[in-house]
Design a protein around this motif. Structure first.
Motif: not given
Length: 404
Positions: A68-70, A90-91, A253-256, A280-281
């Motif tokens: 997931s690229q932010v 965390h998501q 925010r972190a998508p995943v 985010v891996v």
């Protein structure tokens, strides 16, 4: 060793090397060789039936994940960066914060525009109500002017008739000169009154038409709408929602859930919408891309069970999963410069086809993996399909694909 023992050994050796014993020895050796070949054949046949023909294996396999690229959705200056590479998040965790002052001002302006639009539309509806009264007043005025015109016309006709009578009596001397003059003056007055009545009628008609036109123009702005559903208010409200959304988007925010990688953002940096800031891996949603030779895939189909071993943990740790997808083409087919097999000399090269394999989430949580690690993969081509709802969910459409 005594001399008698040496003579006995020599006697036995001489007897064994006698010409009559040679065929028996060869027969014995051939029998032993045939037995060994038979055992080997039976062993290989047993291995092939139970293992060799059942499993296909490869060590050309690597872990992979949907990274997931932010990226920001708004422009601005970065005010906070709360993560570093390799950090687990965390998501929903806040990763980056963009200065929100511009977005706050835009939100206040949008709120003001919405209030102004609502008041303007309310005035449209108020004008509609006022125009009804105005049109009624203009129509009453038009009726009065029409009545005045008719009255002026009747008065003029009476004055002209009275003047003609007096002029007829003037020769006989029955009418004085003063009466005749008064009659003529009355006619002139009635003519002036008629012209005034005609001008009043024209003005009343013009006023009524202008008021009706204004009413129609105002009705167009409010036709089939209320204050809340009027296009001007709807547009202003949409801009307000967009301003609120832009303000929310200043917080990234972190998508995943996963591990931070390739962080490229610093505090004070001005970023544009769409700029890659970090990745985010999701390490707990890992899968394996196994590259099998094309000749190994004749019995491979979706849902078959798979066992895997990672080089990082050695052969002591074993992962389990299922086949969830097969690539639509070989690696060479999607290469930047694909092979041109129709030109020049040609040498056949065995192609490999990527096969996507899921990993049991529980096992992955106990022994985490990183992206790009080497794996040894073995597919049980006789195993039952569908080893878990989790794997089915990863590729529900793939479950309908035909056997390879």
């Amino acid at each position: 060793m005594s001399h008698s023992d040496s003579q006995a050994i020599q006697t036995i050796s001489t007897a064994d090397n006698a010409p009559g014993n040679a065929p028996g020895k060869r027969k014995k050796l051939f029998t032993i060789f045939a037995g060994v070949v038979a055992v080997v054949a039976i062993g290989y046949g047993t291995y092939w039936y139970f293992i060799g023909s059942r499993y296909v294996t490869t060590d050309n396999a690597y872990t992979a994940v949907e990274i997931s690229q932010v990226t920001p959705a708004v422009n601005g200056i970065v005010s906070e960066v709360n993560v570093v590479d390799t950090q687990y998040v965390h998501q929903g965790d806040v990763l980056v914060v963009i200065d929100s002052r511009d977005a706050t001002l835009a939100l206040a302006q949008a709120e003001a525009d919405l209030g102004r639009a609502e008041r303007r539309v309310q005035s449209y509806f108020a004008n509609d109500t006022g125009f009804v009264a105005q049109v009624q007043a203009r129509e009453a005025e038009q009726k009065r002017s029409a009545a005045q015109l008719l009255s002026a016309q009747a008065d003029l006709q009476r004055a002209e008739l009275d003047l003609r009578r007096r002029e007829a009596l003037e020769k006989s001397g029955s009418v004085s000169g003063e009466e005749l003059t008064n009659a003529r003056t009355t006619v002139l007055t009635m003519q002036a009154n008629l012209k005034a009545a005609e001008a009043g009628k024209i003005q009343a008609d013009a006023n009524r038409n202008a008021t009706v036109g204004a009413q129609k123009a105002s009705t167009v702005l409010t036709a089939n709408t209320t204050v809340d559903t009027n296009p001007e208010v709807v547009l202003a409200r949409a801009k307000l929602e967009q301003a609120k959304l832009d303000l929310e988007r200043t917080v990234l925010r972190a998508p995943v859930e996963g591990v931070i990688a390739r962080r490229q953002v610093q505090v004070g940096q001005r970023v544009q919408a769409g700029t890659a800031l970090l990745s985010v891996v999701p390490t707990r949603s890992m899968h394996v891309d196994a590259n099998f030779k094309e000749g190994q895939l004749s019995q491979v189909h979706l849902g078959q069970p798979v066992t895997m071993k990672a080089d990082i943990y050695g052969s002591a740790i074993e992962y389990h999963g299922t086949v969830v997808g097969v690539a639509g083409g070989t690696g060479s087919a999607f290469a930047v410069i694909p092979a041109q097999n129709a030109t020049g000399n040609w040498i056949k090269v065995v192609q490999r086809l990527p096969v996507r394999i899921s990993i049991d989430r529980k096992e992955l949580a106990e022994k985490p993996l990183s992206v790009g690690l080497s794996m040894d993969v073995s597919i049980d081509t006789r195993g039952k399909s569908g080893s878990g709802s989790e794997n089915t969910a990863m590729n529900s459409s793939a479950a309908k694909s035909p056997t390879l």
